[in-house]
Design a protein around this motif. Structure first.
Motif, PDB file in Angstrom:
ATOM      1  N   PHE A  82       0.810  -1.222   0.000  1.00  0.00           N
ATOM      2  CA  PHE A  82       0.000   0.000   0.000  1.00  0.00           C
ATOM      3  C   PHE A  82       0.843   1.272   0.000  1.00  0.00           C
ATOM      4  O   PHE A  82       0.497   2.265   0.658  1.00  0.00           O
ATOM      5  N   ARG A 126      -5.511   4.686   0.678  1.00  0.00           N
ATOM      6  CA  ARG A 126      -4.248   4.368   1.365  1.00  0.00           C
ATOM      7  C   ARG A 126      -3.535   5.670   1.698  1.00  0.00           C
ATOM      8  O   ARG A 126      -3.554   6.631   0.919  1.00  0.00           O
ATOM      9  N   CYS A 186      -3.793   0.891   4.398  1.00  0.00           N
ATOM     10  CA  CYS A 186      -4.999   0.816   3.571  1.00  0.00           C
ATOM     11  C   CYS A 186      -6.207   0.732   4.491  1.00  0.00           C
ATOM     12  O   CYS A 186      -6.206  -0.019   5.463  1.00  0.00           O
TER      13      CYS A 186
END
Lengths: 190, 196
Positions: free
Chosen positions: A9, A28, A33
């Motif tokens: 992420f 994110r 996230c």
């Protein structure tokens, strides 16, 4: 891409193009996230094909009393699939039918904490919640509604206080850390 | 001790008022661990609750829409229990003509859970329906089904890797459900918190 699929992420904003968000929204920030919808949320990894026997897992970053974060399996692109998501005290294994949730298993015994790796394994008709690579005691369900699909993410009204710092999805027994027939460990309890 | 119950599925926020409505077994709020298997989109399920006190059990089965097993599920049913459970199940379109005093509660739980898998498959194939919502009943024969419903039924067996060798033109949906359950139990595992 080679399995297992992974994501840390990195970056900011919407998930990368490797993801399809089926229900709700995810974003994110600084390697975390989380979902941002005031409803349930479901996303799946679209860059690979997966066997029916599959898993998803991710490392929890923060748990609070009002948001859920977790992982999913067998998302079929029609807002269907299975999820395991948790808040600070309670976790659910849920079947998602065109975006609507049916609770298959409930655990109010605080099965997950900050930093744990929450997982969901789907093998045949059995769906098992995992924590740090081991099945959570008595946290599983038998359901035959969805037999194929892809692993992914799940959540409910998360803010950045509750998210995942990484995610991994793969096939059981393919070296990703989850193996087929782990449920047989439970047979002795019967 | 864990106990098994058959109870309705409902949609409300009882499991987490802060979260909002979810579909769930009607009476599981307040219990630590509960594992449910629904009858597809029919609003009934079989549920295993991990820890149930005697007082809680009494309260649960005092509800007219809920029946439960004894703590020891390896004992045989009495004739009175056969009659009670069979009437309850048949009223919910769940075949019960196979239940008799030679069966244990564990066998009853396993078979009901396996029968429910057929409706779950039907839900998955159709995207949200059930045989009964599609106008079928337990007495309808295979040769009376529409081509579409025949295809759905066959797909349910195919998805699970089951064969249709024991299905005939005059097989009723009741028979088909039991055949599906028989193959499920022969080939797959029923897990509800633990293996049943």
């Amino acid at each position: 891409m080679a399995l297992p699929a992974t994501d840390t992420f990195d970056g900011t904003g919407a998930l990368s193009a490797n993801w399809t968000v089926d229900v709700g929204t995810f974003t994110r920030t600084s390697g975390v996230c989380y979902s941002t919808a005031s409803t349930n949320a479901l996303a799946y990894w679209n860059a690979d094909s997966f066997a029916a026997a599959q898993y998803g897992k991710g490392t929890i970053s923060g748990l609070v009393s009002y948001d859920y974060i977790g992982v999913s399996t067998r998302c079929d692109g029609s807002s269907n699939g299975y999820t395991n998501y948790t808040k600070d005290t309670t976790a659910f294994i849920v079947r998602v039918d065109t975006g609507s949730e049916t609770t298959l298993d409930t655990d109010t015994g605080t099965p997950y904490s900050n930093g744990d790796v929450i997982g969901l394994q789907s093998d045949g008709s059995v769906h098992t919640g995992y924590n740090n690579g081991s099945p959570v005691t008595a946290f599983n369900a038998t359901d035959s509604t969805y037999t194929t699909g892809s692993p992914g993410l799940s959540g409910y009204f998360n803010g950045p206080a509750s998210g995942l710092t990484d995610w991994e999805g793969g096939n059981l027994g393919a070296g990703g850390g989850y193996n087929k027939h782990n449920n047989l460990l439970l047979l002795g309890a019967g | 001790m864990p106990r098994f119950y058959i109870m309705p599925m409902v949609i409300d926020d009882a499991l987490d008022p802060a979260k909002g409505p979810m579909r769930h077994a009607k009476y599981i709020a307040g219990f630590d661990k509960a594992s449910a298997i629904d009858y597809g989109t029919e609003d009934v399920c079989i549920v295993r609750i991990q820890t149930v006190s005697a007082a809680q059990h009494t309260a649960l089965v005092s509800n007219p829409d809920c029946i439960g097993t004894p703590e020891n599920i390896d004992q045989n049913l009495t004739q009175n229990a056969v009659d009670t459970i069979s009437t309850f199940l048949e009223s919910l379109n769940i075949p019960a003509d196979w239940i008799n005093t030679s069966k244990t509660y564990r066998q009853v739980v396993r078979n009901i859970a396996a029968i429910f898998q057929f409706n779950q498959c039907w839900n998955g194939v159709t995207g949200g329906s059930s045989p009964f919502k599609d106008g079928l009943n337990l007495s309808i024969q295979y040769n009376q089904l529409s081509a579409q419903n025949k295809a759905i039924l066959q797909e349910c067996f195919i998805r699970m890797g089951f064969n249709t060798d024991n299905l005939f033109l005059t097989s009723t949906l009741r028979t088909i459900l039991k055949e599906f359950a028989s193959q499920f139990l022969a080939n797959k595992t029923i897990i509800m918190g633990e293996a049943v």
